[in-house]
Design a protein around this motif. Structure first.
Motif, PDB file in Angstrom:
ATOM      1  N   UNK B 459      51.395  54.158  89.485  1.00 52.62           N
ATOM      2  CA  UNK B 459      51.142  56.132  89.259  1.00 52.62           C
ATOM      3  C   UNK B 459      49.922  56.371  90.445  1.00 52.62           C
ATOM      4  N   UNK B 460      48.911  55.628  90.153  1.00 59.03           N
ATOM      5  CA  UNK B 460      48.292  55.927  90.946  1.00 59.03           C
ATOM      6  C   UNK B 460      47.826  55.950  92.499  1.00 59.03           C
ATOM      7  N   UNK B 461      48.918  55.446  92.787  1.00 58.12           N
ATOM      8  CA  UNK B 461      49.302  55.037  94.491  1.00 58.12           C
ATOM      9  C   UNK B 461      50.178  56.286  94.526  1.00 58.12           C
ATOM     10  N   UNK B 462      50.779  56.870  93.671  1.00 60.17           N
ATOM     11  CA  UNK B 462      51.137  57.889  94.606  1.00 60.17           C
ATOM     12  C   UNK B 462      51.220  59.750  93.959  1.00 60.17           C
ATOM     13  N   UNK B 463      49.721  59.015  93.256  1.00 63.44           N
ATOM     14  CA  UNK B 463      48.752  59.939  92.950  1.00 63.44           C
ATOM     15  C   UNK B 463      47.563  60.854  93.876  1.00 63.44           C
ATOM     16  N   UNK B 464      47.364  59.056  93.848  1.00 65.32           N
ATOM     17  CA  UNK B 464      45.953  59.601  95.301  1.00 65.32           C
ATOM     18  C   UNK B 464      46.484  58.820  96.510  1.00 65.32           C
ATOM     19  N   UNK B 465      46.761  59.087  96.969  1.00 63.11           N
ATOM     20  CA  UNK B 465      47.145  58.402  98.995  1.00 63.11           C
ATOM     21  C   UNK B 465      46.300  57.607  99.113  1.00 63.11           C
ATOM     22  N   UNK B 466      44.621  58.401  98.997  1.00 58.43           N
ATOM     23  CA  UNK B 466      43.428  58.157  99.704  1.00 58.43           C
ATOM     24  C   UNK B 466      43.133  56.269  98.792  1.00 58.43           C
ATOM     25  N   UNK B 467      43.936  56.190  98.141  1.00 57.83           N
ATOM     26  CA  UNK B 467      44.110  54.897  97.313  1.00 57.83           C
ATOM     27  C   UNK B 467      45.375  54.246  97.413  1.00 57.83           C
ATOM     28  N   UNK B 468      45.604  54.404  98.034  1.00 62.22           N
ATOM     29  CA  UNK B 468      46.863  54.180  97.889  1.00 62.22           C
ATOM     30  C   UNK B 468      46.732  51.950  98.783  1.00 62.22           C
ATOM     31  N   UNK B 469      45.625  51.991  99.701  1.00 64.69           N
ATOM     32  CA  UNK B 469      45.776  50.329 100.148  1.00 64.69           C
ATOM     33  C   UNK B 469      44.746  50.111  99.647  1.00 64.69           C
ATOM     34  N   UNK B 470      43.587  50.314  98.604  1.00 66.82           N
ATOM     35  CA  UNK B 470      43.146  49.510  97.941  1.00 66.82           C
ATOM     36  C   UNK B 470      44.180  49.083  96.524  1.00 66.82           C
ATOM     37  N   UNK B 471      44.248  50.297  95.761  1.00 71.88           N
ATOM     38  CA  UNK B 471      45.810  49.841  95.322  1.00 71.88           C
ATOM     39  C   UNK B 471      46.740  49.111  94.792  1.00 71.88           C
ATOM     40  N   UNK B 472      47.326  49.033  96.450  1.00 73.07           N
ATOM     41  CA  UNK B 472      48.309  48.016  96.874  1.00 73.07           C
ATOM     42  C   UNK B 472      48.421  46.861  96.901  1.00 73.07           C
ATOM     43  N   UNK B 473      47.143  47.057  97.188  1.00 75.20           N
ATOM     44  CA  UNK B 473      46.708  45.281  97.112  1.00 75.20           C
ATOM     45  C   UNK B 473      46.067  44.555  95.358  1.00 75.20           C
ATOM     46  N   UNK B 474      45.606  45.644  95.106  1.00 70.29           N
ATOM     47  CA  UNK B 474      45.599  44.992  93.671  1.00 70.29           C
ATOM     48  C   UNK B 474      47.354  44.836  93.148  1.00 70.29           C
ATOM     49  N   UNK B 475      47.522  45.770  93.540  1.00 70.62           N
ATOM     50  CA  UNK B 475      49.409  45.422  92.489  1.00 70.62           C
ATOM     51  C   UNK B 475      49.878  44.483  93.086  1.00 70.62           C
ATOM     52  N   UNK B 476      50.184  43.948  94.753  1.00 71.88           N
ATOM     53  CA  UNK B 476      50.492  42.417  95.052  1.00 71.88           C
ATOM     54  C   UNK B 476      49.660  41.150  94.344  1.00 71.88           C
ATOM     55  N   UNK B 477      48.247  41.294  94.149  1.00 69.57           N
ATOM     56  CA  UNK B 477      47.604  40.080  93.325  1.00 69.57           C
ATOM     57  C   UNK B 477      48.316  40.791  92.155  1.00 69.57           C
ATOM     58  N   UNK B 478      48.309  41.753  91.140  1.00 68.41           N
ATOM     59  CA  UNK B 478      48.956  41.216  89.531  1.00 68.41           C
ATOM     60  C   UNK B 478      50.145  41.145  89.743  1.00 68.41           C
ATOM     61  N   UNK B 479      51.775  41.471  90.770  1.00 67.54           N
ATOM     62  CA  UNK B 479      52.446  40.471  90.761  1.00 67.54           C
ATOM     63  C   UNK B 479      52.471  39.139  90.979  1.00 67.54           C
ATOM     64  N   UNK B 480      51.485  39.048  91.880  1.00 68.13           N
ATOM     65  CA  UNK B 480      51.283  37.467  92.336  1.00 68.13           C
ATOM     66  C   UNK B 480      50.990  36.340  90.797  1.00 68.13           C
ATOM     67  N   UNK B 481      50.094  37.007  89.825  1.00 67.26           N
ATOM     68  CA  UNK B 481      49.839  36.657  88.913  1.00 67.26           C
ATOM     69  C   UNK B 481      51.035  36.631  88.338  1.00 67.26           C
ATOM     70  N   UNK B 482      51.384  37.681  87.539  1.00 63.52           N
ATOM     71  CA  UNK B 482      52.704  37.502  86.855  1.00 63.52           C
ATOM     72  C   UNK B 482      54.213  36.830  87.234  1.00 63.52           C
ATOM     73  N   UNK B 483      54.358  36.953  88.657  1.00 65.05           N
ATOM     74  CA  UNK B 483      55.146  36.065  88.983  1.00 65.05           C
ATOM     75  C   UNK B 483      54.792  34.540  89.062  1.00 65.05           C
ATOM     76  N   UNK B 484      53.991  34.023  88.893  1.00 60.11           N
ATOM     77  CA  UNK B 484      52.852  32.721  89.293  1.00 60.11           C
ATOM     78  C   UNK B 484      52.212  32.753  87.225  1.00 60.11           C
TER      79      UNK B 484
END
Lengths: 158, 519
Positions: B459-484
């Motif tokens: 939701x933050x990535x969609x709402x605030x384009x300036x935040x998309x890159x750092x939030x995208x990194x966070x999302x990948x990190x979170x997904x890695x935790x969920x996956x493993x």
């Protein structure tokens, strides 16, 4: 705790007679009670717990864990709209907005007069012919906004 | 002479008015003094044509569809009982390309027979597999399933024969066969079609599994959203028991096998095998840690074969025609056929059983006829809510467990959901996290909490384009935790749709196409 009405107590007793000796039969028992009454009375929890040799917490946990079970009386009409991916791809999001506007209540809520409740459902297995919905227990597929409105009007008049 | 007319009783036909059509046909026939025999069959799987009515003309079935109650009178006027032309006429059913180009092994009978008729079932090879199994030793039955290469059709693709062998070799006073019919994945309906359209096939598969591993009791756990499947299965078990195919003495063999139908209660995670077992035991459907495997410590602590509907439904064919006849289909380590379910935004959605190796594009274009909206395909989700979204460029991947995995996809239960170019893939990713948050059993932290945090991040990535890159990194990190870090596929695979959306459609997340991988 309040006691159950005679009708409620009878439904619970009938279900217990059918299922108390069957292994692991808490779900079938709860289904039987809800099929009869439309809900599972909160006051039934201790009775069921004692018959199944479970704690009240365990029975309460099971009733509240499963989306299907409810402890309050249902509205007069229940409309469940599929919200899952295959129906999303066929326009269920705008159909849901239409239903909310027609009924005057949000998804997951019921109307103030409790005539209608609008529930999300995650897949009815009609994924090639969405958007799909269940209205008072009957399945409908390929629902257009016009069709939805006419089905709701028909129920309103009944 | 009375004419045989078929009007499907499959839910997908009922939901578009099949009962009303059947009623109109009976009324019209009566008022015209026509003698008809009405059969309520399963669906042929051409779901855009439902209700599809068939008439037997000169020993051949001729189809009309989609029939509405209002069109019934005109069908009679046109002479459809004699197979005459009409605007809804489709010609001989078997000649329809959608059916003719399939390889139906599991769905061979579905739509053809009266689902509850034991005579009809036996006239179409029914119970031939069970009779063959009764002449074999348990080890020989297991060997045939091993030789067929049959893998679990629920999604994990584990070899069914190995699972059966483990249960066969376990010693216990009681063993169980459990059927996972909690078909909760959006885009899938093959289990439902089997149960509503050919219930004895599943019963036969269960009985064969019982003979193979020494189990005398089976449970079918069917989702509560499938009331028609529940009632057909209950009636089929009653009839099969009364006729001696189930019960204390299966076909006079001295072997016992009974079946209980159990209705689920709307928890998606109960499609996970250990959560399903907990639910059958009358508890909350919470995932169990493995080991121990259900094959050794399963239902009520006993050795248990737990298989998907389609896995067990494939077994009668294997025992009747031999493992080679089944293994001759398919590619690589994916042997046999898979009933694919074409769903979502497609002109011709339905059930297509093909050997493994067919491509998604063949299924979507040749069978599905492209999108119903007429717009270009943008994304295709294969394998249910926990499956990856594939872009157009990957649609030529063969449908095979390994080939799809190599492209970051999963075959799952064979459901294919098509989206056109109006789809917002960041919203689809957000929904995947939301669905996980709603349906998580709550036992492990990555799934229970990660799903909610994942929704917030998207939701933050969609709402605030300036935040998309750092939030995208966070999302990948979170997904890695969920996956493993998740206990089961619920939390462990929710990242598949999320990451695939992020990888293939970064622009929807306010990320530039070239920088997203680095993000």
């Amino acid at each position: 705790m309040n006691s159950m009405t005679t009708r409620e107590a009878q439904a619970v007793e009938d279900a217990l007679t059918r299922f108390r000796d069957e292994q692991g039969a808490l779900l079938p028992l709860l289904h039987a009670v809800q099929d009869t009454l439309g809900y599972i009375p909160k006051e039934a929890t201790p009775t069921i717990a004692s018959a199944f040799n479970l704690s009240r917490a365990e029975v309460h946990g099971v009733i509240t864990y499963y989306h299907h079970f409810r402890q309050t009386e249902p509205a007069q009409h229940k409309l469940a709209l599929c919200q899952a991916e295959a129906c999303q791809a066929r326009g269920c999001r705008s159909l849901t907005e239409k239903a909310e506007a027609l009924l005057g209540c949000n998804l997951g809520e019921h109307t103030a007069d409790n005539r209608w409740e609008l529930e999300p459902v995650y897949c009815l297995g009609l994924c090639a012919s969405g958007p799909a919905m269940e209205l008072d227990g009957k399945l409908y597929a390929r629902i257009t906004p016009e069709r939805l409105e006419s089905l709701i009007r028909k129920k309103e008049l009944s | 002479m009375s004419v045989k007319i078929y009007v499907p009783r499959d839910s997908a036909a009922l939901a578009v008015g099949a009962d009303e059509v059947a009623e109109a046909i009976v009324q019209q026939a009566a008022s015209r003094g026509q003698s008809i025999e009405l059969v309520r069959n399963g669906s042929r799987g051409l779901l855009w044509l439902e209700p599809m009515v068939e008439v037997t003309v000169g020993g051949e079935r001729v189809a009309y569809g989609p029939v509405t109650p209002e069109s019934v009178a005109s069908l009679f006027d046109a002479g459809f009982l004699a197979g005459k032309p009409h605007a809804l006429a489709l010609g001989p059913t078997e000649a329809l390309p959608y059916l003719k180009n399939q390889e139906r092994l599991t769905f061979a009978r579905v739509g053809i027979t009266d689902p509850l008729s034991l005579e009809d079932y036996q006239a179409h090879e029914g119970f031939a597999g069970l009779r063959a199994a009764l002449a074999l030793t348990p080890a020989d039955i297991v060997q045939q399933v091993l030789d067929s290469g049959l893998r679990g059709r629920g999604g994990a693709g584990f070899p069914a024969g190995i699972k059966w062998k483990t249960v066969m070799q376990a010693s216990a006073d009681q063993k169980y066969i459990v059927v996972n019919a909690d078909e909760g994945d959006s885009g899938t309906f093959a289990d439902r079609m089997v149960m509503e359209g050919d219930p004895y096939m599943l019963i036969e598969g269960m009985a064969i599994a019982g003979l193979a591993v020494g189990a005398t009791h089976g449970y079918v756990y069917i989702r509560s959203e499938y009331p028609d499947a529940v009632s057909v299965m209950e009636e089929a078990v009653r009839r099969a028991t009364a006729a001696g195919f189930l019960g204390k003495n299966v076909l006079g063999s001295g072997k016992a096998f009974d079946i209980t139908i159990r209705k689920a209660a709307g928890a998606y995670v109960c499609g996970e095998e250990t959560a399903l077992l907990e639910s059958l035991e009358g508890k909350r459907g919470i995932v169990r840690a493995k080991p121990p495997l259900p094959a050794l410590v399963g239902l009520f602590g006993k050795p248990t074969v737990i298989n998907n509907v389609l896995t067990l439904a494939a077994v009668p064919f294997i025992l009747c025609r031999g493992p080679k006849a089944y293994a001759d289909y398919g590619m690589g380590r994916s042997r046999g056929t898979l009933p694919f379910q074409l769903a979502g935004n497609l002109r011709h959605g339905g059930l297509v059983e093909k050997a493994f190796g067919v491509t998604a594009r063949q299924l979507i274009e040749d069978f599905g006829g492209g999108t119903e909206s007429g717009r270009p395909v943008r994304a295709v989700q294969i394998g249910g809510p926990l499956g990856a979204y594939l872009p157009d460029a990957l649609l030529d991947t063969p449908m095979d467990y390994e080939a799809l995995a190599a492209k970051g996809g999963v075959l799952g239960h064979g459901g294919i959901v098509v989206f056109d170019d109006t789809v917002d893939m960041a919203e689809q990713a957000r929904y995947a996290m939301e669905f996980c948050a709603i349906e998580s059993c709550g036992k492990c932290t990555p799934c229970r909490i990660g799903s909610t945090r994942g929704m917030e991040v998207i939701e933050r990535m969609k709402a605030t384009p300036a935040e998309a890159v750092p939030q995208g990194k966070l999302l990948r990190d979170l997904c890695s935790t969920m996956l493993n870090g998740s206990l089961c596929a619920m939390g462990g695979m929710t990242p598949y749709p999320v990451l695939s959306a992020l990888d293939h459609f970064p622009e929807d997340f306010n990320l530039a196409a070239e920088t997203h991988k680095a993000a």
